[in-house]
Motif scaffolding. Sequence first.
Motif, mmCIF file in Angstrom:
data_model
loop_
_atom_site.group_PDB
_atom_site.id
_atom_site.type_symbol
_atom_site.label_atom_id
_atom_site.label_comp_id
_atom_site.label_asym_id
_atom_site.label_seq_id
_atom_site.Cartn_x
_atom_site.Cartn_y
_atom_site.Cartn_z
ATOM 1 N N PHE A 22 -34.920 -11.524 1.222
ATOM 2 C CA PHE A 22 -35.648 -10.273 1.014
ATOM 3 C C PHE A 22 -35.123 -9.204 1.969
ATOM 4 O O PHE A 22 -34.716 -8.132 1.548
ATOM 5 C CB PHE A 22 -37.144 -10.488 1.209
ATOM 6 C CG PHE A 22 -37.777 -11.331 0.136
ATOM 7 C CD1 PHE A 22 -37.244 -11.373 -1.140
ATOM 8 C CD2 PHE A 22 -38.912 -12.091 0.391
ATOM 9 C CE1 PHE A 22 -37.812 -12.142 -2.136
ATOM 10 C CE2 PHE A 22 -39.498 -12.859 -0.595
ATOM 11 C CZ PHE A 22 -38.954 -12.892 -1.857
ATOM 12 N N GLY A 23 -35.194 -9.483 3.265
ATOM 13 C CA GLY A 23 -34.559 -8.689 4.309
ATOM 14 C C GLY A 23 -34.652 -7.191 4.225
ATOM 15 O O GLY A 23 -33.690 -6.496 4.538
ATOM 16 N N GLY A 24 -35.764 -6.641 3.741
ATOM 17 C CA GLY A 24 -35.901 -5.194 3.718
ATOM 18 C C GLY A 24 -35.062 -4.549 2.618
ATOM 19 O O GLY A 24 -34.650 -5.173 1.641
ATOM 20 N N ASN A 25 -34.763 -3.270 2.775
ATOM 21 C CA ASN A 25 -34.029 -2.514 1.746
ATOM 22 C C ASN A 25 -32.598 -2.991 1.578
ATOM 23 O O ASN A 25 -32.000 -2.819 0.513
ATOM 24 C CB ASN A 25 -34.037 -1.025 2.084
ATOM 25 C CG ASN A 25 -35.436 -0.437 2.012
ATOM 26 O OD1 ASN A 25 -36.313 -0.961 1.334
ATOM 27 N ND2 ASN A 25 -35.650 0.662 2.736
ATOM 28 N N ASN A 26 -32.005 -3.543 2.620
ATOM 29 C CA ASN A 26 -30.613 -3.995 2.558
ATOM 30 C C ASN A 26 -30.501 -5.500 2.369
ATOM 31 O O ASN A 26 -29.449 -6.078 2.617
ATOM 32 C CB ASN A 26 -29.871 -3.576 3.835
ATOM 33 C CG ASN A 26 -29.784 -2.062 3.979
ATOM 34 O OD1 ASN A 26 -29.582 -1.356 2.991
ATOM 35 N ND2 ASN A 26 -29.947 -1.574 5.196
ATOM 36 N N GLY A 27 -31.590 -6.148 1.955
ATOM 37 C CA GLY A 27 -31.569 -7.586 1.762
ATOM 38 C C GLY A 27 -30.709 -8.005 0.589
ATOM 39 O O GLY A 27 -30.349 -7.205 -0.283
ATOM 40 N N VAL A 28 -30.375 -9.299 0.559
ATOM 41 C CA VAL A 28 -29.519 -9.823 -0.498
ATOM 42 C C VAL A 28 -30.170 -9.642 -1.866
ATOM 43 O O VAL A 28 -29.499 -9.299 -2.855
ATOM 44 C CB VAL A 28 -29.214 -11.312 -0.238
ATOM 45 C CG1 VAL A 28 -28.388 -11.900 -1.392
ATOM 46 C CG2 VAL A 28 -28.489 -11.488 1.089
ATOM 47 N N ALA A 29 -31.474 -9.860 -1.947
ATOM 48 C CA ALA A 29 -32.164 -9.742 -3.241
ATOM 49 C C ALA A 29 -32.068 -8.330 -3.794
ATOM 50 O O ALA A 29 -31.739 -8.138 -4.980
ATOM 51 C CB ALA A 29 -33.630 -10.157 -3.075
ATOM 52 N N ASN A 30 -32.343 -7.338 -2.963
ATOM 53 C CA ASN A 30 -32.265 -5.954 -3.430
ATOM 54 C C ASN A 30 -30.844 -5.549 -3.765
ATOM 55 O O ASN A 30 -30.595 -4.841 -4.759
ATOM 56 C CB ASN A 30 -32.842 -5.011 -2.371
ATOM 57 C CG ASN A 30 -34.353 -4.866 -2.491
ATOM 58 O OD1 ASN A 30 -34.881 -4.719 -3.573
ATOM 59 N ND2 ASN A 30 -35.043 -4.928 -1.364
ATOM 60 N N GLN A 31 -29.893 -5.973 -2.963
ATOM 61 C CA GLN A 31 -28.497 -5.651 -3.238
ATOM 62 C C GLN A 31 -28.039 -6.261 -4.558
ATOM 63 O O GLN A 31 -27.321 -5.616 -5.342
ATOM 64 C CB GLN A 31 -27.612 -6.145 -2.089
ATOM 65 C CG GLN A 31 -27.830 -5.431 -0.771
ATOM 66 C CD GLN A 31 -27.433 -3.964 -0.849
ATOM 67 O OE1 GLN A 31 -26.511 -3.592 -1.565
ATOM 68 N NE2 GLN A 31 -28.146 -3.122 -0.102
ATOM 69 N N PHE A 32 -28.481 -7.491 -4.831
ATOM 70 C CA PHE A 32 -28.109 -8.150 -6.083
ATOM 71 C C PHE A 32 -28.740 -7.446 -7.273
ATOM 72 O O PHE A 32 -28.067 -7.185 -8.287
ATOM 73 C CB PHE A 32 -28.546 -9.619 -6.042
ATOM 74 C CG PHE A 32 -28.342 -10.346 -7.341
ATOM 75 C CD1 PHE A 32 -27.076 -10.740 -7.739
ATOM 76 C CD2 PHE A 32 -29.422 -10.625 -8.169
ATOM 77 C CE1 PHE A 32 -26.885 -11.404 -8.949
ATOM 78 C CE2 PHE A 32 -29.243 -11.278 -9.370
ATOM 79 C CZ PHE A 32 -27.968 -11.676 -9.761
ATOM 80 N N LEU A 33 -30.038 -7.132 -7.190
ATOM 81 C CA LEU A 33 -30.718 -6.481 -8.312
ATOM 82 C C LEU A 33 -30.140 -5.100 -8.594
ATOM 83 O O LEU A 33 -30.001 -4.703 -9.757
ATOM 84 C CB LEU A 33 -32.219 -6.378 -8.009
ATOM 85 C CG LEU A 33 -32.986 -7.707 -7.955
ATOM 86 C CD1 LEU A 33 -34.434 -7.470 -7.544
ATOM 87 C CD2 LEU A 33 -32.930 -8.427 -9.303
#
Length: 288
Positions: free
Chosen positions: A127-138
């Motif tokens: 999750f890691g905030g705005n720069n997390g892996v999940a957000n980057q992937f989505l």
Amino acid sequence: MAEGRNPVAVASLLLPATLLFIAVLVIPLIMTVLLSFYSWGQYTGIVEDFTAENWIEVFTDPYFGEIFLRTLRISFLATLLAALFGAPEAYILKRMNPRWRGLFMLVILGPLLMSVVARTLGWALLFGGNNGVANQFLMGIGLIDAPLPFMFTETGVVIALAHVMMPFMVLSVWASLQRLDPQVENAARSLGASQFTVVRRVLLPQIMPGILSGSIIVFALSASAFATPAIIGGRRLKVASTLAYDEFLNTLDWPLGAAVAVLLLIGIVLIIVASNALVERRYAEVFR
């Protein structure tokens, strides 16, 4: 004619387990219930007098009602998510080639060999905030245009809890699938039923007891979970378990924390009893 069992021998075999059960579960539970009726003061500490102030506060203060509703909501959504993904996973495993089935079963059940804290920390890193892996992937695949908040939100807690509890749902559905005769599906197809009709009219009614059993397990574990809500939800998003923890170790109001813990236990037990009655009814309908 078979000889009757010796009652003394049976009692001697049951006595160690019974004493252990009483020592580690019954006595602490009774002590917690009694503690919830004590009073507490900032300068006096715990006072051993019988009072219902803690229970009155829990039932009348909207703050506690909001936390218990949040706990119920998160547990229900995590259970629903686990069922939506766990039931198809179990069915795919059932239909998989035996050579690959063992490997993928290990992949699904392997997380049970790992600490819940370690798995939850893995989600925190994803999750890691705005720069997390999940957000980057989505954002990379174009599903979202802006980062989504996962940490310290109910969404993040639900996703992490569903992953942590998924193996229990898969195991429950898998047990129901073992009773399923594959020839029933073949017979339905030979009569012209589509795959969707086979799943809806033949497969789903027979595995529904397993889904319901898994839902009971997942809901109970999610409602009482501590590590995942504490790490993903943080102090901003309290549930009943983290609230009891804070009352015990931060404010040191042990009687109020005991009241919260006992109320959570009572709520889980009532939901389990009601759900278990529904499961038994479904088993009776499907396997009679």
